[in-house]
Design a protein around this motif. Sequence first.
Motif, mmCIF file in Angstrom:
data_model
loop_
_atom_site.group_PDB
_atom_site.id
_atom_site.type_symbol
_atom_site.label_atom_id
_atom_site.label_comp_id
_atom_site.label_asym_id
_atom_site.label_seq_id
_atom_site.Cartn_x
_atom_site.Cartn_y
_atom_site.Cartn_z
ATOM 1 N N GLN A 42 -5.258 -0.974 -8.584
ATOM 2 C CA GLN A 42 -4.485 -1.878 -7.730
ATOM 3 C C GLN A 42 -4.586 -1.475 -6.258
ATOM 4 N N SER A 43 -4.605 -0.169 -6.017
ATOM 5 C CA SER A 43 -4.716 0.321 -4.638
ATOM 6 C C SER A 43 -6.060 -0.068 -4.021
ATOM 7 N N LEU A 63 0.823 -1.220 0.000
ATOM 8 C CA LEU A 63 0.000 0.000 0.000
ATOM 9 C C LEU A 63 0.856 1.268 0.000
ATOM 10 N N GLN A 64 2.082 1.136 0.508
ATOM 11 C CA GLN A 64 2.972 2.305 0.554
ATOM 12 C C GLN A 64 3.731 2.502 -0.768
ATOM 13 N N ASP A 65 3.548 1.551 -1.679
ATOM 14 C CA ASP A 65 4.228 1.632 -2.979
ATOM 15 C C ASP A 65 3.546 2.690 -3.851
ATOM 16 N N THR A 66 4.296 3.718 -4.229
ATOM 17 C CA THR A 66 3.718 4.836 -5.000
ATOM 18 C C THR A 66 3.505 4.493 -6.475
ATOM 19 N N LEU A 99 -5.919 -3.782 -3.201
ATOM 20 C CA LEU A 99 -5.093 -4.008 -2.015
ATOM 21 C C LEU A 99 -5.771 -3.532 -0.738
ATOM 22 N N GLN A 100 -6.470 -2.380 -0.833
ATOM 23 C CA GLN A 100 -7.189 -1.863 0.336
ATOM 24 C C GLN A 100 -8.273 -2.846 0.777
ATOM 25 N N LEU A 109 1.799 2.037 -7.598
ATOM 26 C CA LEU A 109 0.534 1.300 -7.795
ATOM 27 C C LEU A 109 -0.478 2.167 -8.532
ATOM 28 N N THR A 110 -1.244 1.511 -9.382
ATOM 29 C CA THR A 110 -2.349 2.230 -10.036
ATOM 30 C C THR A 110 -3.504 2.342 -9.048
ATOM 31 N N GLN A 111 -4.474 3.215 -9.395
ATOM 32 C CA GLN A 111 -5.629 3.391 -8.516
ATOM 33 C C GLN A 111 -6.411 2.082 -8.339
#
Length: 422
Positions: free
Chosen positions: A250-251, A241-244, A254-255, A246-248
Amino acid sequence: MNGLLNKTLLYYTFLATFVLLLSAPFFYLVMEKLYTDDVDEAIYLRKKEFEIDHLKTIRSSDIHIWNRFNRDVRIIPDTISGNRKNKIIQETIFDEVVPEWEPYRVLYSDVKIEGKPYVLKIQLNLVESEDLIKAIIYVYLVILGGMLLVIFFITRFIANRLCKPFYETLQLIDKFNIEQQSLPSFNKTGTKEFDQLNTGIEKMIVSNVKSYNSQKSFTQNASHELQTPLAIFQSKLDLLLQDTSLTQQQSVVLQSLYEASLRLSRINKNLLLLTKIENRQYAEVSTFTVNELVNDVIGYFEEQAENKNLRIEIEENAIIEINANRVLTEILINNLILNAIRHNLENGNITILIEDAKFSIINTGIYKELDNAILFKRFGKATTDTRSSGLGLAIVKEIVEQYKWDIKYEFKNNLHCFTVLF
């Protein structure tokens, strides 16, 4: 009247009453026949006495005097039809002495007085027989009542003696608690069926306790084993989640996974907690007040209450002092408050009421009563809220039962109320 003994007595009483009442008409007919035969025999005896003692000496001129002084044996003109003669028949005759119509047994017999044909009429009143039969019926009813009482008490006495082992077995089963692991001890009864019943129950209890312990052991071991991979899984998700880069999309995925892992972690912790409560791992007790505990923990829920704009009020009308494990009691209060917040409405209210030996949480929520049948069961969720593990109220119930307290749920005036009775 729902007990086995009461039902047995009821059936015996109905059966005995039915049989005795069924025999009553037969008894009446037999008694009536016996009395009628006795009356008929008396009529034939009077006829014989008349023929021996009076027929040869009486004259035609003496008939009116005879009839005047003999009420039941009379000499009348020969005007009676032949088919009514020389046999006893029953007639209703007006009795001038009473005066009323009464039943009689009557014999019309041909006689000759000074060579002239006459009819000898012999009659006997049956009113006495009716009185006698009525008296017999009254006696019969008294006997019936007495027999029913005797049957009732004898059956009750015998059934109590015979069923005593059965009731002892019921008491042992009623006292048995699978969580306390104390197996009931069934005594030999000396009755084959009861001994077979006790043996079967004992085998079933041993099997259930074994299955229960295996299930508890599996739950505890599984929960312990899940802790480490869950922690690793969550930490990896945190890193992702802290990886900048990531696409929206993917975020979002993951969330969603992260929230599911949090819920899984809560369920795991709650299952471990339930296992510890069942295993009596919170044995340490101390004396404290519920008031003090509520005021200590209420601050933890301020942020959650503010998110829904909830108003929480505490009404202390008494001091509740208890002797229990402080941690368990705190968990109980936390779960009830959290339940009231989680299932509340925006801009809703929560009232925490402390009265004499009674702690209540009253809150707004959905406008319908919750299902009591599943409310305190594990994973028995009354809503579709994914944040709920379905174990919070089950934990509350387990704590309440451990200390022999009581918890009740009510829905009044569109408000949900959970009350713990200490």
